[in-house]
Write a protein that holds these residues in place. Structure first.
Motif, PDB file in Angstrom:
ATOM      1  N   PRO A  67       5.210  11.726  -3.655  1.00 26.68           N
ATOM      2  CA  PRO A  67       5.402  12.663  -2.536  1.00 26.68           C
ATOM      3  C   PRO A  67       6.828  13.223  -2.487  1.00 26.68           C
ATOM      4  N   ALA A  68       6.939  14.469  -2.015  1.00 28.66           N
ATOM      5  CA  ALA A  68       8.270  15.064  -1.830  1.00 28.66           C
ATOM      6  C   ALA A  68       8.996  14.361  -0.693  1.00 28.66           C
TER       7      ALA A  68
ATOM      8  N   ALA B  25       0.846  -1.205   0.000  1.00 24.91           N
ATOM      9  CA  ALA B  25       0.000   0.000   0.000  1.00 24.91           C
ATOM     10  C   ALA B  25       0.876   1.248   0.000  1.00 24.91           C
ATOM     11  N   PHE B  26       1.965   1.187   0.746  1.00 25.07           N
ATOM     12  CA  PHE B  26       2.886   2.328   0.820  1.00 25.07           C
ATOM     13  C   PHE B  26       3.507   2.580  -0.562  1.00 25.07           C
ATOM     14  N   ALA B  27       3.960   1.504  -1.213  1.00 21.98           N
ATOM     15  CA  ALA B  27       4.613   1.647  -2.527  1.00 21.98           C
ATOM     16  C   ALA B  27       3.626   2.181  -3.561  1.00 21.98           C
TER      17      ALA B  27
ATOM     18  N   VAL C   7       9.855   5.249  -2.133  1.00 24.11           N
ATOM     19  CA  VAL C   7       9.754   6.715  -2.197  1.00 24.11           C
ATOM     20  C   VAL C   7      10.874   7.292  -3.065  1.00 24.11           C
ATOM     21  N   HIS C   8      12.036   6.650  -3.050  1.00 23.17           N
ATOM     22  CA  HIS C   8      13.121   7.120  -3.932  1.00 23.17           C
ATOM     23  C   HIS C   8      12.730   6.939  -5.407  1.00 23.17           C
ATOM     24  N   ALA C   9      12.089   5.813  -5.686  1.00 21.52           N
ATOM     25  CA  ALA C   9      11.671   5.567  -7.075  1.00 21.52           C
ATOM     26  C   ALA C   9      10.682   6.633  -7.546  1.00 21.52           C
ATOM     27  N   ALA C  10       9.935   7.206  -6.591  1.00 18.68           N
ATOM     28  CA  ALA C  10       8.962   8.253  -6.936  1.00 18.68           C
ATOM     29  C   ALA C  10       9.587   9.649  -6.861  1.00 18.68           C
ATOM     30  N   GLY C  11      10.881   9.720  -6.560  1.00 16.88           N
ATOM     31  CA  GLY C  11      11.579  11.012  -6.542  1.00 16.88           C
ATOM     32  C   GLY C  11      11.546  11.738  -5.208  1.00 16.88           C
TER      33      GLY C  11
END
Ligand code: PLP
Length: 384
Positions: free
Chosen positions: A146-147, A136-138, A171-175
């Motif tokens: 998210p920033a 769910a988090f991923a 979160v790194h994959a999402a920047g």
């Protein structure tokens, strides 16, 4: 045999020797307190010592404790603040209006409450998510980019265990960046930077200081040159959320026994978790050291040497039975907070009635007393 080079010393040695700090002026084995707010310049108008100008930006005692904490965390740098919440706020104040953030649900209620109000004021999109559910988090990271994402493990007071490495990857994959509130673990049990967290946060009021006599917060970073770290430092220097010299000195003194205290608190908490699991008046025990805990296997890989001082359990009979048990306790103080040498008990539903906390839930912060005495106290309070 010559001693190990200082950068390879193990945490117990770093802590006990305060990272090698001495009082250079006297040879004392304890570093001094520096109350000066301003520092002299030489005849050429250059700051005379270590670039020190003014204590909002140059706080010698703050720097001492920051150096030791960074070593314990395996972090590049650390910064201390006048409370844990000041450290939380320092991170969020770096966000531009219009950003999105992901925050773990059911963490320390004060963090959630402040972040909700802040995001509302700043037009920041806040997504609250059960971060112990890695999928769910991923998904939320992929959907909302998210920033930053904020996790807390083990969480207070639910004792949920979050997979730091998996969250960092997502979160790194999402920047974005991963910030981990590691107040309950302390760096003795988990160094979150080594699992990929960009910034580690602590309410240093808790286990780091450990004696319930200093209010303080701390951040430690994986990359001291990162934009966010530079922004937090600039904001602290200019906006002035600085820890005073006496508090910083006391915090460093408390940290000298951190590994020893965490070891003892964890083994006491494990003993009590097992004891409560078998108690007929207890409905459920939430402690990651129990093999029956949902996050136990993950906790075993993320936490080294124990599972920390925080333990929650649900008393059969709801609020009335739980409050009656707390009234009978003689060793556990009825008080909030955690991570101190003395054991505390809290009826969380009284404090945060609208957050889904079971009415019979009691949260213990297990101290360093004799485990048998603590178990006896719980036994008499629970009525057996
Ligand atoms: N994070 C956690 C997990 C906490 O338990 C607390 C305080 O209870 C805080 C942050 C806030 O820290 P402080 O009370 O030092 O401002």
């Amino acid at each position: 045999m010559s001693p190990r080079p200082s950068h390879t010393l193990r945490p117990a040695t770093v802590a006990a020797q305060a990272g090698g700090l001495l009082d250079d002026a006297t040879g004392g084995v304890v570093p001094p307190i520096h109350p000066a707010t301003t520092f002299v310049r030489d005849e050429s108008y250059v700051p005379a010592v270590d670039g020190n100008v003014y204590s909002r930006s140059h706080a010698p005692n703050g720097r001492m404790v920051e150096g030791v904490l960074a070593q314990l965390e395996g972090a590049q740098e650390a910064m201390v603040f006048p409370s844990g919440m000041a450290a939380v706020a320092a991170v969020f104040r770096t966000l531009p209006a219009g950003a999105s953030v992901l925050v773990q649900s059911q963490i320390y209620w004060g963090t959630t409450a402040w972040i909700r109000a802040f995001c509302d004021r700043r037009d920041i999109t806040l997504i609250e998510i059960e971060a112990a559910d890695t999928d769910a988090f991923a998904q939320a990271c992929a959907d909302h980019k998210p920033a930053l994402a904020w996790i807390e493990t083990p969480s207070n007071p639910w004792l949920r265990i979050v997979d730091i490495a998996a969250c960092a990857q997502a979160v790194h994959a999402a920047g974005g960046l991963l910030i981990a509130d590691m107040t309950t673990s302390t760096p003795v049990l988990t160094r979150a930077v080594s699992f990929g967290a960009d910034i580690v946060m602590h309410s240093a009021t808790k286990g780091l200081n450990g004696h319930s006599d200093v209010l303080a917060g701390a951040l430690a970073c994986a990359d001291a040159n990162s934009e966010i770290w530079q922004a937090i430092r600039a904001d602290r220097d200019m906006a002035g959320a600085v820890l005073g010299p006496f508090e910083a000195w006391l915090l460093l003194r408390g940290m000298r026994t951190l590994p020893l205290r965490v070891e003892r608190m964890s083994s006491n908490a494990q003993t009590l978790a097992l004891y409560l699991s078998d108690h007929p008046a207890v409905e459920a025990v939430l402690y990651p050291g129990l093999p029956s805990h949902k996050g136990h296997d993950l906790a075993c890989t993320q936490m080294k040497g124990g599972f920390g001082p925080l333990l929650s359990f649900v008393v059969k009979g709801g609020a009335e039975a739980a409050l009656a048990a707390t009234a009978r306790l003689q060793l556990f103080h009825r008080a909030t907070s955690l991570g101190g040498v003395e054991s505390l008990v809290e009826h969380r539903h009284t404090i945060e009635p609208h957050t889904g906390i079971p009415e019979g839930l009691l949260r213990l912060s297990v101290g360093i007393e004799d485990a048998g005495d603590l178990a006896d106290d719980l036994g008499q309070a629970l009525g057996q």
